[in-house]
Design a protein around this motif. Structure first.
Motif, short mmCIF file in Angstrom:
data_model
loop_
_atom_site.label_atom_id
_atom_site.label_comp_id
_atom_site.label_asym_id
_atom_site.label_seq_id
_atom_site.Cartn_x
_atom_site.Cartn_y
_atom_site.Cartn_z
N VAL A 1 10.57 -12.49 38.04
CA VAL A 1 9.78 -12.21 39.24
C VAL A 1 10.68 -12.00 40.46
CG1 VAL A 1 8.02 -13.08 40.82
CG2 VAL A 1 7.70 -13.29 38.34
N PRO A 2 11.59 -12.92 40.78
CA PRO A 2 12.44 -12.66 41.94
C PRO A 2 13.43 -11.52 41.71
CG PRO A 2 13.08 -14.71 40.88
CD PRO A 2 11.80 -14.27 40.24
N TRP A 3 13.81 -11.26 40.46
CA TRP A 3 14.67 -10.11 40.17
C TRP A 3 13.98 -8.82 40.54
CZ3 TRP A 3 13.64 -6.59 36.00
CH2 TRP A 3 14.62 -5.60 35.83
N ALA B 1 6.65 -3.19 51.40
CA ALA B 1 5.38 -2.76 50.82
C ALA B 1 5.39 -2.89 49.30
CB ALA B 1 5.09 -1.31 51.23
N ASP B 2 6.53 -2.55 48.68
CA ASP B 2 6.64 -2.66 47.22
C ASP B 2 6.61 -4.13 46.79
OD1 ASP B 2 6.85 0.07 47.18
OD2 ASP B 2 9.00 0.11 46.78
N ARG B 3 7.28 -4.96 47.57
CA ARG B 3 7.28 -6.39 47.26
C ARG B 3 5.85 -6.95 47.31
NH1 ARG B 3 10.55 -11.08 47.92
NH2 ARG B 3 9.30 -12.83 48.64
N THR B 4 5.14 -6.61 48.38
CA THR B 4 3.77 -7.10 48.54
C THR B 4 2.87 -6.60 47.42
OG1 THR B 4 4.03 -7.22 50.94
CG2 THR B 4 1.78 -7.11 50.08
N ARG B 5 3.04 -5.34 47.04
CA ARG B 5 2.22 -4.76 45.98
C ARG B 5 2.48 -5.46 44.65
NH1 ARG B 5 4.22 -0.11 46.24
NH2 ARG B 5 2.92 0.53 47.97
N GLU C 1 12.50 -17.98 43.85
CA GLU C 1 13.38 -17.13 44.67
C GLU C 1 14.63 -17.87 45.11
OE1 GLU C 1 12.45 -13.87 46.95
OE2 GLU C 1 10.28 -14.05 46.76
N ALA C 2 14.50 -19.13 45.44
CA ALA C 2 15.68 -19.90 45.83
C ALA C 2 16.65 -20.02 44.67
CB ALA C 2 15.26 -21.29 46.32
N GLY C 3 16.13 -20.27 43.48
CA GLY C 3 16.99 -20.35 42.31
C GLY C 3 17.68 -19.02 42.02
N TYR C 4 16.94 -17.94 42.21
CA TYR C 4 17.52 -16.61 42.00
C TYR C 4 18.64 -16.35 42.99
CZ TYR C 4 17.85 -11.54 41.62
OH TYR C 4 18.32 -10.27 41.46
N ARG C 5 18.42 -16.70 44.25
CA ARG C 5 19.46 -16.47 45.26
C ARG C 5 20.73 -17.26 44.92
NH1 ARG C 5 14.96 -16.56 48.76
NH2 ARG C 5 15.32 -18.76 49.27
N ARG C 6 20.57 -18.46 44.37
CA ARG C 6 21.74 -19.25 44.03
C ARG C 6 22.56 -18.60 42.93
NH1 ARG C 6 18.10 -23.62 44.93
NH2 ARG C 6 17.59 -23.74 42.72
#
Length: 205
Positions: free
Chosen positions: A162-164, A172-176, A194-199
């Motif tokens: 999901v965060p990838w 707009a693409d993110r919201t969609r 998302e926090a885990g993905y950023r790490r």
């Protein structure tokens, strides 16, 4: 022929993410950072996501569409072409792997060849196969296919997937994309994934 519309938001978002990642790899190849651990991790994740995506299409989606398009030779041939294009990408993926391993000067050209072939395939799918999906499958058929992908990913895989998908996506693409997901998934993504993905720092040289 079905009259119910299938929501292809996640499919198109995945295609965009594949194109984005190969653009990032091309950039890393051009600036000499492709051997960094974060770029290699980004490449490994790209391969993993592409494998799950194409395997589920070949094993579950195209057979469903073929049954729905029975008696229509041109459509059946299109589905065979989809599988052949998947198989044809294997050598190009292997060439990039080899060039990365050997730190070859040919890496950029190998990435370019893969990106061109994958974009051709994704465009062919978007222009021809996905309209056929809309025509012959029901939302229940589509749900069974996406369920196969969820099974392959598992919860741990979803926490990366999901965060990838939304990494660097326009607002707009993110919201969609996020709007197409169940509310509990959106909450997990916002609070934890998302926090885990950023790490992980994928693609950050």
């Amino acid at each position: 022929m079905t009259t119910d519309t299938i929501d292809l938001t996640v499919m198109y978002a995945a295609h965009d993410a594949f194109r984005r990642d190969l653009g990032r790899l091309a950039g890393a190849a051009a600036d000499g950072t492709a051997s960094s651990p974060q770029v290699r991790a980004g490449w490994d994740n790209f391969k993993h996501q592409l494998h799950i995506h194409h395997t589920a299409e070949d094993s579950d989606l195209w057979p469903r569409v073929e049954r729905g398009a029975a008696g229509r030779p041109r459509d059946v041939a299109l589905l065979a072409a989809m599988e052949a294009e998947h198989a044809g990408l294997a050598a190009l993926l292997a060439a990039v792997d080899t060039a990365l391993r050997d730190r070859s000067a040919e890496l950029l050209s190998c990435v370019g060849a893969l990106a061109a072939a994958l974009d051709d395939h994704l465009t062919h799918e978007e222009d021809s196969a996905l309209p056929l999906v809309q025509e012959v499958l029901t939302p229940a058929d589509w749900g069974a296919f996406t369920g196969r992908i969820r099974e392959a990913q598992g919860l741990r895989g979803a926490a990366l997937f999901v965060p990838w998908i939304v990494d660097g996506a326009p607002a707009a693409d993110r919201t969609r994309f996020l709007g197409a997901l169940p509310p509990p998934v959106r909450v997990l993504n916002r609070l934890f994934w998302e926090a885990g993905y950023r790490r992980r720092g994928l693609w950050r040289a």
